[in-house]
Design a protein around this motif. Structure first.
Motif, PDB file in Angstrom:
ATOM      1  N   LEU A  25       0.832  -1.209   0.000  1.00  0.00           N
ATOM      2  CA  LEU A  25       0.000   0.000   0.000  1.00  0.00           C
ATOM      3  C   LEU A  25       0.866   1.259   0.000  1.00  0.00           C
ATOM      4  O   LEU A  25       0.598   2.211  -0.743  1.00  0.00           O
ATOM      5  N   ILE A  26       1.894   1.267   0.834  1.00  0.00           N
ATOM      6  CA  ILE A  26       2.796   2.425   0.895  1.00  0.00           C
ATOM      7  C   ILE A  26       3.479   2.634  -0.457  1.00  0.00           C
ATOM      8  O   ILE A  26       3.526   3.748  -0.978  1.00  0.00           O
ATOM      9  N   LYS A  41      11.722   3.281   1.825  1.00  0.00           N
ATOM     10  CA  LYS A  41      12.409   2.112   2.380  1.00  0.00           C
ATOM     11  C   LYS A  41      11.421   1.347   3.248  1.00  0.00           C
ATOM     12  O   LYS A  41      10.851   1.900   4.179  1.00  0.00           O
ATOM     13  N   VAL A  42      11.220   0.083   2.908  1.00  0.00           N
ATOM     14  CA  VAL A  42      10.329  -0.775   3.678  1.00  0.00           C
ATOM     15  C   VAL A  42      11.107  -2.017   4.102  1.00  0.00           C
ATOM     16  O   VAL A  42      12.153  -2.327   3.552  1.00  0.00           O
ATOM     17  N   THR A  43      10.576  -2.706   5.077  1.00  0.00           N
ATOM     18  CA  THR A  43      11.221  -3.918   5.558  1.00  0.00           C
ATOM     19  C   THR A  43      10.231  -5.070   5.534  1.00  0.00           C
ATOM     20  O   THR A  43       9.027  -4.852   5.616  1.00  0.00           O
ATOM     21  N   VAL A  53      11.108   1.610  13.564  1.00  0.00           N
ATOM     22  CA  VAL A  53      10.804   2.037  12.194  1.00  0.00           C
ATOM     23  C   VAL A  53      10.722   0.815  11.275  1.00  0.00           C
ATOM     24  O   VAL A  53      11.697   0.100  11.111  1.00  0.00           O
ATOM     25  N   ASP A  54       9.546   0.614  10.678  1.00  0.00           N
ATOM     26  CA  ASP A  54       9.356  -0.473   9.714  1.00  0.00           C
ATOM     27  C   ASP A  54       9.344   0.038   8.276  1.00  0.00           C
ATOM     28  O   ASP A  54       9.567  -0.734   7.350  1.00  0.00           O
ATOM     29  N   ALA A  55       9.059   1.308   8.102  1.00  0.00           N
ATOM     30  CA  ALA A  55       9.094   1.919   6.766  1.00  0.00           C
ATOM     31  C   ALA A  55       9.489   3.386   6.931  1.00  0.00           C
ATOM     32  O   ALA A  55       9.206   3.997   7.960  1.00  0.00           O
ATOM     33  N   ARG A  56      10.167   3.906   5.918  1.00  0.00           N
ATOM     34  CA  ARG A  56      10.626   5.298   5.947  1.00  0.00           C
ATOM     35  C   ARG A  56      10.428   5.892   4.556  1.00  0.00           C
ATOM     36  O   ARG A  56      10.840   5.294   3.564  1.00  0.00           O
ATOM     37  N   ILE A  75       7.886   8.186   9.044  1.00  0.00           N
ATOM     38  CA  ILE A  75       8.272   6.814   9.383  1.00  0.00           C
ATOM     39  C   ILE A  75       7.024   6.064   9.819  1.00  0.00           C
ATOM     40  O   ILE A  75       6.064   6.649  10.313  1.00  0.00           O
ATOM     41  N   TRP A  76       7.084   4.778   9.621  1.00  0.00           N
ATOM     42  CA  TRP A  76       5.944   3.918   9.913  1.00  0.00           C
ATOM     43  C   TRP A  76       6.356   2.775  10.824  1.00  0.00           C
ATOM     44  O   TRP A  76       7.432   2.205  10.666  1.00  0.00           O
ATOM     45  N   GLN A  77       5.479   2.451  11.750  1.00  0.00           N
ATOM     46  CA  GLN A  77       5.636   1.279  12.606  1.00  0.00           C
ATOM     47  C   GLN A  77       4.439   0.380  12.354  1.00  0.00           C
ATOM     48  O   GLN A  77       3.301   0.847  12.369  1.00  0.00           O
TER      49      GLN A  77
END
Length: 142
Positions: A25-26, A41-43, A53-56, A75-77
């Motif tokens: 989605l991001i 950047k995603v993980t 941080v799981d996504a930036r 940033i996303w968690q």
């Protein structure tokens, strides 16, 4: 054709599926906004030392419209856990105090949390309150 997914379907995803779903989605929204892939950047990690941080997303040209992706640095968690314990307000408060979150907020970034749990209005408000309190305690404006 419009595709829809229900809150229950999201809640029923396995943790790795939820992370993959939110990442997609991001990435799709960033693509729609014209944010280059090199700025996203995603993980795929579900657990580990991610510093909160799981996504930036580094939207240096402020292309984001704020509908789903905030403009600028954000940033996303991701919180997914079949026990649901990691989505409790006390756990979210801990996440908001992590080093990676503080660094991004000090740099003017915004913090977004996506949880794989259906919440009542009261539950959502309790979680938002916990996050806001944790940020205020660190002298950030939620």
């Amino acid at each position: 054709m419009v595709f829809e997914i229900s809150p229950q379907e999201i809640e029923n995803l396995e943790p790795n599926q939820f992370v993959d779903f939110v990442n997609h989605l991001i990435e799709a929204e960033c693509h729609r906004l014209g944010i280059p892939p090199t700025s996203v950047k995603v993980t795929s990690k579900i657990t580990g030392k991610d510093r909160g941080v799981d996504a930036r997303i580094e939207d240096s040209e402020n292309r984001a419209d704020g509908r789903w992706i905030p403009p600028g640095l954000n940033i996303w968690q991701f919180k997914t856990d079949k026990s649901r314990e990691n989505t409790y307000p006390s756990e979210l408060r801990k996440e908001a105090r992590k080093e990676g979150v503080r660094e991004a907020l000090n740099g003017g970034g915004q913090y977004c949390v996506a949880i794989a749990r259906t919440c009542t209005d009261r539950m959502r408000k309790d979680r938002e309150k916990a996050l806001q309190e944790a940020l205020r305690e660190q002298d950030f404006d939620p």
